[in-house]
Motif scaffolding. Structure first.
Motif, PDB file in Angstrom:
ATOM      1  N   UNK A 155       0.826  -1.214   0.000  1.00 18.65           N
ATOM      2  CA  UNK A 155       0.000   0.000   0.000  1.00 18.65           C
ATOM      3  C   UNK A 155       0.861   1.265   0.000  1.00 18.65           C
ATOM      4  N   UNK A 156       2.125   1.134   0.449  1.00 17.09           N
ATOM      5  CA  UNK A 156       3.016   2.294   0.494  1.00 17.09           C
ATOM      6  C   UNK A 156       3.380   2.801  -0.898  1.00 17.09           C
ATOM      7  N   UNK A 157       3.155   1.965  -1.932  1.00 16.31           N
ATOM      8  CA  UNK A 157       3.526   2.339  -3.292  1.00 16.31           C
ATOM      9  C   UNK A 157       2.535   3.306  -3.932  1.00 16.31           C
ATOM     10  N   UNK A 158       1.420   3.577  -3.271  1.00 14.40           N
ATOM     11  CA  UNK A 158       0.485   4.563  -3.777  1.00 14.40           C
ATOM     12  C   UNK A 158       1.215   5.914  -3.901  1.00 14.40           C
ATOM     13  N   UNK A 159       1.131   6.569  -5.073  1.00  9.92           N
ATOM     14  CA  UNK A 159       1.885   7.820  -5.278  1.00  9.92           C
ATOM     15  C   UNK A 159       1.646   8.874  -4.202  1.00  9.92           C
ATOM     16  N   UNK A 160       0.428   8.986  -3.730  1.00  7.78           N
ATOM     17  CA  UNK A 160       0.129   9.999  -2.714  1.00  7.78           C
ATOM     18  C   UNK A 160       0.831   9.688  -1.395  1.00  7.78           C
ATOM     19  N   UNK A 406      12.317  24.155   0.119  1.00 14.00           N
ATOM     20  CA  UNK A 406      11.157  24.400  -0.745  1.00 14.00           C
ATOM     21  C   UNK A 406      11.410  23.847  -2.148  1.00 14.00           C
ATOM     22  N   UNK A 407      12.613  24.074  -2.677  1.00 17.06           N
ATOM     23  CA  UNK A 407      12.967  23.530  -3.997  1.00 17.06           C
ATOM     24  C   UNK A 407      12.879  22.004  -3.988  1.00 17.06           C
ATOM     25  N   UNK A 408      13.325  21.387  -2.897  1.00 17.42           N
ATOM     26  CA  UNK A 408      13.293  19.922  -2.784  1.00 17.42           C
ATOM     27  C   UNK A 408      11.862  19.386  -2.811  1.00 17.42           C
ATOM     28  N   UNK A 409      10.945  20.057  -2.136  1.00 23.03           N
ATOM     29  CA  UNK A 409       9.550  19.612  -2.104  1.00 23.03           C
ATOM     30  C   UNK A 409       8.902  19.750  -3.483  1.00 23.03           C
ATOM     31  N   UNK A 410       9.225  20.815  -4.201  1.00 26.17           N
ATOM     32  CA  UNK A 410       8.719  20.966  -5.572  1.00 26.17           C
ATOM     33  C   UNK A 410       9.270  19.842  -6.448  1.00 26.17           C
ATOM     34  N   UNK A 411      10.555  19.559  -6.279  1.00 29.59           N
ATOM     35  CA  UNK A 411      11.181  18.482  -7.044  1.00 29.59           C
ATOM     36  C   UNK A 411      10.554  17.126  -6.724  1.00 29.59           C
ATOM     37  N   UNK A 416       7.611  12.260  -8.352  1.00 35.82           N
ATOM     38  CA  UNK A 416       6.544  11.316  -8.013  1.00 35.82           C
ATOM     39  C   UNK A 416       5.475  11.264  -9.098  1.00 35.82           C
ATOM     40  N   UNK A 417       5.119  12.410  -9.633  1.00 34.51           N
ATOM     41  CA  UNK A 417       3.952  12.472 -10.532  1.00 34.51           C
ATOM     42  C   UNK A 417       4.293  12.650 -12.006  1.00 34.51           C
ATOM     43  N   UNK A 418       5.579  12.793 -12.377  1.00 34.95           N
ATOM     44  CA  UNK A 418       5.947  12.914 -13.791  1.00 34.95           C
ATOM     45  C   UNK A 418       7.192  12.067 -14.065  1.00 34.95           C
ATOM     46  N   UNK A 419       7.588  11.983 -15.338  1.00 39.35           N
ATOM     47  CA  UNK A 419       8.821  11.288 -15.714  1.00 39.35           C
ATOM     48  C   UNK A 419       9.805  12.253 -16.375  1.00 39.35           C
TER      49      UNK A 419
END
Length: 537
Positions: A155-160, A406-411, A416-419
C-alpha cells in the motif's frame, strides 16, 4: 595563515567581515561526509547502481568497470582537493571559477549546483518508499510468512503515500541542516557507524553463501524450482542483450563515475573544515574517500554477482515486472541480504543502515552545501543580504536552507507524478560544473600565481604544477563523461525535458550575472573588485 593578506578578503564591499560559519569537522569526518555523499555502498544508490549495471553493460566485468571509473573519477576529487587548499572557503567552485576564469562562469556553475542539489532530493524522497521501506518490509514479510506485512508494504507504493512520506523525510532533514554543522556531523557520524555495520552484514551475507545456498533459500521460500526456472525464462526471452562494446564499456564507466566524482562535497564547505590548509586533510577527506567508496562498491558487486550467481542476477533484473518474475520481493541486492540472514536483530541493524544510506543523510548534505553556495553569492553582493543571514546560535544560513527545502519539495512532486527527470539529469548537469572547475585548475597556478604559490596546493613536478596536470586529465575524462550522457539513453539523462532544464539553468544564470552586475554598478558597488580577493572567513 599562509595566504598573503593581499589576497585575503579585506574589501569593505563584502557583505560583512566574517561569514558566521565555524570550522567544526576534521578530515575523518570529512571522509565520512564524502563516503555518504557518493552513495555510501549501502542504501538507495548501491541498490540502484547494481540493478542498472546489468542493463547498461550486459556481459561485461562490472567490478572492473567500477574500479576503472573510480580511478578516473578520483581525478575530480583531487582537482577539488587542490582548490580547497588554495581557497579554503565554503561555496566551492563558485569561488574557484569566479576567481580564475570569470565571475559570470563561476555564478553560472554555482547556480547549477544550488538548484540541482535540492532538485535531486525529489528523486531520493520518491525512492524512500519503493527501495527502502517497501522492499525491506516486503522481503521480511515473505521470509516470515506475514501476508499482513506484505499487504501493508504494497500500500506504500500509492503515489500519494509516497509523496507524503518523502515530504516528511525532506522536511525532517532540512530541519537538521538548520540546526547547524555541529548537530549535522554528530548525527552523520553516528549514522555512519550503522552504515558500516550494514556494509559488514552485506559482505557476510554474500561471503557465507553461494549460488547453491541461495537457490535453496529461494526455492524453499517460493515452494518451487524458482531459481532455475527464472534463469531458463530469461535465456528464452532475452537471447541477446548485448550492446555495442564501446557504448557498454564507456557507459559502464560513466555510470559509477557519475556517482564517485562526488567525493568532493567537503570542498564545497571548506570554510567549515579544520586544518583546511594541510594536504593531509584533503587527501583523507577527498582522495581516500573516493578510493574507498569505489573499492568497496567494486567488492560488493563482485560478491553479489558471485554469491547469487551471475545468471540469476541477470534473470531477476530482466524479468522484474513480468509474469515470469516469481520472487515475492524486488530484485535489489538488499532483498537478498535479508534473505541470507533471517535474523530480527541483523535485519533491524541492516534496515537502519540501509535507510540512512538511502538518502536521508544525503538530504541534509545537499541542503547544507546548496545553502553555502547561496551564502557565497550574498557575501559577494550578487544576491540580497537576507540570503546570507547566518544564525548566531547554530551558525547556519537559515533563509538559504529553507529555500533549498522548498525547492526539494517541488522536485519531489515532479519525480513522483511525472517522468521529466532522472537521477542522471543531476549528474549530467553537475558534470558541466566539474568541467569548468577542471579547466580552472589548469589555469589557476598561472593566472592566480600568488594565491597558488602561497598555499599548500603549490606542488610541482619538473616545474609543472601538479594541480594543472590533474586538471588536464580531469578535463579529458569529463568531456568523455558528458558525451556519454548525451548519447546513451540508458543513462537516463538525455530526456528532452531534462536537457532543456539543464541548458536553461546554465544560460539564464549566465545572463543573470550580467544583469546583477549592471544593477550593482548603478548602486555604486564594484563587484569586479571582490573577485580579485578570497572572501573573509
Amino acid at each position: 595563515m599562509s595566504t598573503t593578506k593581499k589576497t585575503e578578503g579585506s574589501s569593505n564591499l563584502f557583505l560583512r567581515r566574517a561569514s558566521g560559519l565555524i570550522r567544526v569537522a576534521g578530515p575523518w569526518s570529512g571522509l565520512a561526509f564524502n563516503w555518504i555523499w557518493t552513495g555510501n555502498n549501502v542504501g538507495l544508490l548501491a541498490a540502484w547502481i547494481l540493478f542498472a549495471y546489468v542493463f547498461v553493460s550486459p556481459g561485461y566485468n562490472i567490478p572492473l568497470l567500477i574500479i576503472v571509473a573510480t580511478l578516473l573519477s578520483t581525478l575530480n576529487t583531487a582537482t577539488y582537493m587542490f582548490f580547497s587548499m588554495a581557497i579554503p572557503r565554503s561555496g566551492g567552485d563558485y569561488h574557484y571559477i569566479s576567481r580564475t576564469l570569470h565571475p559570470s562562469l563561476g555564478f553560472m556553475s554555482s547556480v547549477n549546483w544550488a538548484l540541482w542539489l535540492p532538485l535531486v532530493l525529489g528523486w531520493a524522497g520518491k525512492n524512500v518508499v519503493p527501495i527502502a521501506l517497501q522492499s525491506l518490509l516486503n522481503t521480511w514479510g515473505a521470509i516470515t510468512n506475514n501476508p499482513g506485512l506484505i499487504e501493508f508494504s504494497n500500500t506504500l507504493l500509492d503515489p500519494n503515500i509516497t509523496f507524503v512520506i518523502g515530504a516528511i523525510v525532506i522536511i525532517l532533514f532540512t530541519a537538521i541542516t538548520i540546526l547547524g554543522t555541529k548537530t549535522y556531523f554528530t548525527i552523520q557520524n553516528v549514522s555512519f557507524v550503522f552504515m558500516i555495520a550494514a556494509i559488514a552484514i552485506t559482505f557476510g551475507a554474500f561471503v557465507l553463501n553461494s549460488p547453491a545456498t541461495f537457490a535453496a533459500k529461494i526455492n524453499g521460500l517460493t515452494g518451487s524450482d524458482t531459481y532455475q526456472s527464472m534463469i531458463k525464462a530469461f535465456e528464452t526471452q532475452f537471447s541477446s542483450i548485448e550492446r555495442p562494446a564501446a557504448m557498454a564499456i564507456l557507459s559502464g564507466i560513466a555510470l559509477w563515475a557519475g556517482i564517485n566524482t562526488w567525493a568532493c562535497g567537503t570542498s564545497l564547505m571548506a570554510g567549515e573544515i579544520r586544518e583546511e590548509r594541510k594536504l593531509r586533510t584533503w587527501l583523507i577527506a577527498n582522495v581516500l574517500s573516493s578510493l574507498l567508496v569505489g573499492g568497496v562498491m567494486a567488492l560488493t558487486a563482485c560478491l553479489y554477482m558471485t554469491s547469487l550467481g551471475e545468471k540469476f542476477v541477470y534473470a531477476a533484473s530482466y524479468l522484474y515486472g513480468t509474469p515470469d518474475y516469481k520472487l515475492p520481493f524486488p530484485p535489489y541486492y538488499s532483498s537478498f541480504v535479508v534473505l541470507a540472514f533471517p535474523n530480527i536483530l541483523l535485519f533491524i541493524i541492516f534496515a537502519i543502515g540501509f535507510f540512512l544510506g538511502l538518502g536521508p543523510i544525503v538530504m541534509s548534505q545537499n541542503q547544507l552545501l546548496a545553502s553555502r553556495v547561496m551564502l557565497a553569492w550574498s557575501f559577494d553582493r550578487l544576491m540580497p543580504r537576507q540570503l546570507g543571514y547566518v544564525d548566531r546560535k547554530f551558525h547556519a544560513p537559515i533563509v538559504a536552507t529553507i529555500a533549498c527545502g522548498i525547492i526539494s519539495l517541488i522536485s519531489l512532486w515532479i519525480y513522483v507524478y511525472t517522468d521529466w527527470l532522472g537521477l542522471f539529469s543531476q549528474l549530467f548537469a553537475i558534470g558541466f560544473s566539474f568541467l569548468l572547475t577542471a579547466i580552472s585548475a589548469i589555469i589557476f597556478p598561472f593566472r592566480r600565481k600568488e594565491m597558488f604559490e602561497s598555499s599548500a596546493a603549490n606542488i610541482k613536478i619538473g616545474g609543472i604544477p601538479v594541480m594543472s596536470l590533474v586538471g588536464l586529465g580531469n578535463t579529458i575524462f569529463l568531456l568523455v563523461f558528458l558525451y556519454q550522457n548525451w548519447v546513451d539513453d540508458l543513462l537516463g539523462s538525455n530526456h528532452p525535458v531534462s536537457i532543456s532544464l539543464i541548458l536553461s539553468i546554465l544560460v539564464i544564470s549566465f545572463i543573470l550575472y550580467w544583469v546583477i552586475r549592471a544593477i550593482r554598478k548603478r548602486q555604486g558597488i564594484d563587484i569586479d573588485a571582490l573577485f580579485k580577493e578570497i572572501p573573509p572567513e
